[in-house]
Motif scaffolding. Sequence first.
Motif, PDB file in Angstrom:
ATOM      1  N   PRO A 255      10.208  -8.578  34.806  1.00 28.39           N
ATOM      2  CA  PRO A 255       8.882  -7.951  34.864  1.00 28.39           C
ATOM      3  C   PRO A 255       8.892  -6.714  35.748  1.00 28.39           C
ATOM      4  N   GLY A 256       8.136  -5.696  35.335  1.00 28.30           N
ATOM      5  CA  GLY A 256       8.114  -4.435  36.063  1.00 28.30           C
ATOM      6  C   GLY A 256       6.937  -4.265  36.986  1.00 28.30           C
ATOM      7  N   GLY A 257       6.109  -5.304  37.118  1.00 22.29           N
ATOM      8  CA  GLY A 257       4.924  -5.201  37.955  1.00 22.29           C
ATOM      9  C   GLY A 257       5.157  -5.654  39.377  1.00 22.29           C
ATOM     10  N   PHE A 258       4.114  -6.134  40.027  1.00 20.75           N
ATOM     11  CA  PHE A 258       4.127  -6.471  41.438  1.00 20.75           C
ATOM     12  C   PHE A 258       5.296  -7.376  41.822  1.00 20.75           C
ATOM     13  N   ALA A 259       6.179  -6.851  42.688  1.00 14.38           N
ATOM     14  CA  ALA A 259       7.302  -7.610  43.253  1.00 14.38           C
ATOM     15  C   ALA A 259       8.200  -8.238  42.184  1.00 14.38           C
ATOM     16  N   GLY A 260       8.170  -7.692  40.968  1.00 18.96           N
ATOM     17  CA  GLY A 260       8.971  -8.261  39.899  1.00 18.96           C
ATOM     18  C   GLY A 260       8.501  -9.617  39.439  1.00 18.96           C
ATOM     19  N   LEU A 261       7.242  -9.959  39.737  1.00 15.74           N
ATOM     20  CA  LEU A 261       6.710 -11.277  39.397  1.00 15.74           C
ATOM     21  C   LEU A 261       6.009 -11.304  38.047  1.00 15.74           C
ATOM     22  N   ARG A 262       5.459 -10.180  37.629  1.00  9.16           N
ATOM     23  CA  ARG A 262       4.693 -10.125  36.398  1.00  9.16           C
ATOM     24  C   ARG A 262       4.684  -8.701  35.878  1.00  9.16           C
ATOM     25  N   GLY A 263       4.136  -8.513  34.670  1.00  7.68           N
ATOM     26  CA  GLY A 263       4.031  -7.175  34.105  1.00  7.68           C
ATOM     27  C   GLY A 263       5.015  -6.922  32.983  1.00  7.68           C
ATOM     28  N   ALA A 264       4.860  -5.784  32.333  1.00 12.74           N
ATOM     29  CA  ALA A 264       5.733  -5.404  31.220  1.00 12.74           C
ATOM     30  C   ALA A 264       7.177  -5.321  31.693  1.00 12.74           C
ATOM     31  N   PRO A 265       8.117  -5.730  30.857  1.00  8.47           N
ATOM     32  CA  PRO A 265       9.509  -5.787  31.297  1.00  8.47           C
ATOM     33  C   PRO A 265      10.178  -4.422  31.424  1.00  8.47           C
ATOM     34  N   LYS A 266      11.186  -4.396  32.288  1.00 12.18           N
ATOM     35  CA  LYS A 266      12.044  -3.229  32.466  1.00 12.18           C
ATOM     36  C   LYS A 266      13.390  -3.737  32.982  1.00 12.18           C
TER      37      LYS A 266
ATOM     38  N   MET B 225      11.061   1.797  26.664  1.00 10.51           N
ATOM     39  CA  MET B 225       9.993   1.071  25.976  1.00 10.51           C
ATOM     40  C   MET B 225       8.855   0.767  26.944  1.00 10.51           C
ATOM     41  N   THR B 226       8.153   1.764  27.385  1.00  8.89           N
ATOM     42  CA  THR B 226       7.038   1.582  28.294  1.00  8.89           C
ATOM     43  C   THR B 226       5.958   0.756  27.610  1.00  8.89           C
ATOM     44  N   GLY B 227       5.423  -0.234  28.336  1.00  6.33           N
ATOM     45  CA  GLY B 227       4.378  -1.064  27.772  1.00  6.33           C
ATOM     46  C   GLY B 227       4.869  -2.026  26.723  1.00  6.33           C
ATOM     47  N   PHE B 228       6.123  -2.446  26.820  1.00  2.01           N
ATOM     48  CA  PHE B 228       6.696  -3.380  25.849  1.00  2.01           C
ATOM     49  C   PHE B 228       5.870  -4.661  25.789  1.00  2.01           C
ATOM     50  N   SER B 229       5.612  -5.116  24.567  1.00  2.88           N
ATOM     51  CA  SER B 229       4.902  -6.371  24.343  1.00  2.88           C
ATOM     52  C   SER B 229       5.488  -7.049  23.110  1.00  2.88           C
ATOM     53  N   ALA B 230       4.992  -8.222  22.789  1.00  2.00           N
ATOM     54  CA  ALA B 230       5.473  -8.913  21.590  1.00  2.00           C
ATOM     55  C   ALA B 230       5.234  -8.075  20.340  1.00  2.00           C
ATOM     56  N   ALA B 231       4.200  -7.230  20.377  1.00  2.78           N
ATOM     57  CA  ALA B 231       3.920  -6.354  19.236  1.00  2.78           C
ATOM     58  C   ALA B 231       4.985  -5.281  19.077  1.00  2.78           C
ATOM     59  N   SER B 232       5.823  -5.089  20.076  1.00  2.00           N
ATOM     60  CA  SER B 232       6.895  -4.095  20.011  1.00  2.00           C
ATOM     61  C   SER B 232       8.086  -4.571  19.195  1.00  2.00           C
TER      62      SER B 232
END
Length: 302
Positions: A259-270, A1-8
């Motif tokens: 979170p899948g972004g910087f250092a696991g601090l933020r970003g879309a989940p994985k 689910m790349t780019g997962f958001s609440a809309a997903s």
Amino acid sequence: MTGFSAASLPDLTGRTAIVTGANSGIGQAAARALAAAGARVVLAVRDVAKGQTAAVAMPGIPGTPGAPEVRELDLASLDSVRGFAAAWDGGIDLLINNAGVMIPPLTRTADGFESQFGTNHLGHFALTNLLLRHVAGHGRVVTVSSDVHRIGRIDFDDLNWERKRYRPWRAYGQSKLANLLFTAELQRRLSVAGSSVLSNAAHPGYAATNLQFHSQRRSVDFLIGRLGNRLLAQDAAGGALPTLYAAIADIPGNSYAGPGGFAGLRGAPKLAARSAAARDPETARRLWTVSEELTGVRFPLA
């Protein structure tokens, strides 16, 4: 689910979700997203007035079928946990163990447990096992942990910090490590019992919520926290995404999302990595046995 958001989120009409600690922070954001997707959401909160304020701001007309509901639950009291479970009637599709306390001074729950271990782990341990018979066939239990679990150690000789000097961050790390060990052992037991219910975990990364400020006691901590929130953190809605991902994504049991972004601090989940201590099956089984002894609550499907 790349780019997962609440809309997903899929259409959740007809599904029931319980979210502990849903009156603020990532719990409130997760509950709002589930309600927007059509789920009947139950806000299980210690402060009913704050819960009602949160519920009014969520999708749905109060008092109508499917609208958000508020029920009292104090995870720092096993009597409250038992009362909540005893009053429950009907199925549960999602049980989201979100509530928690973070780095308070040394305090104890109504049952005498160190507050972080007692609330974050033992309260949710008891709640889950008492409600598990209500969880639907393909339902999920999602427990919110933290990457602070990496500094935690399960000290079976002093789980409640009665002998050693109390260190709030270490105690918090122990409770969050316990969340992951609980998730793993719950999934093992569900699989052995032939249940299709899944047990997953999530961490929010660095989310700008009021949790840390409730517990910071020194002005320097407060200022550093504010600076970190400004530079690194995502908002509560972003912090809730790993929880939602763990709740509905096509992933196996005992998954850990973050979170899948910087250092696991933020970003879309994985899917996220966890420490070696969090993957220790013997510690997970021993912790489960001790938790049963401390709470008097046992796995209902054995």
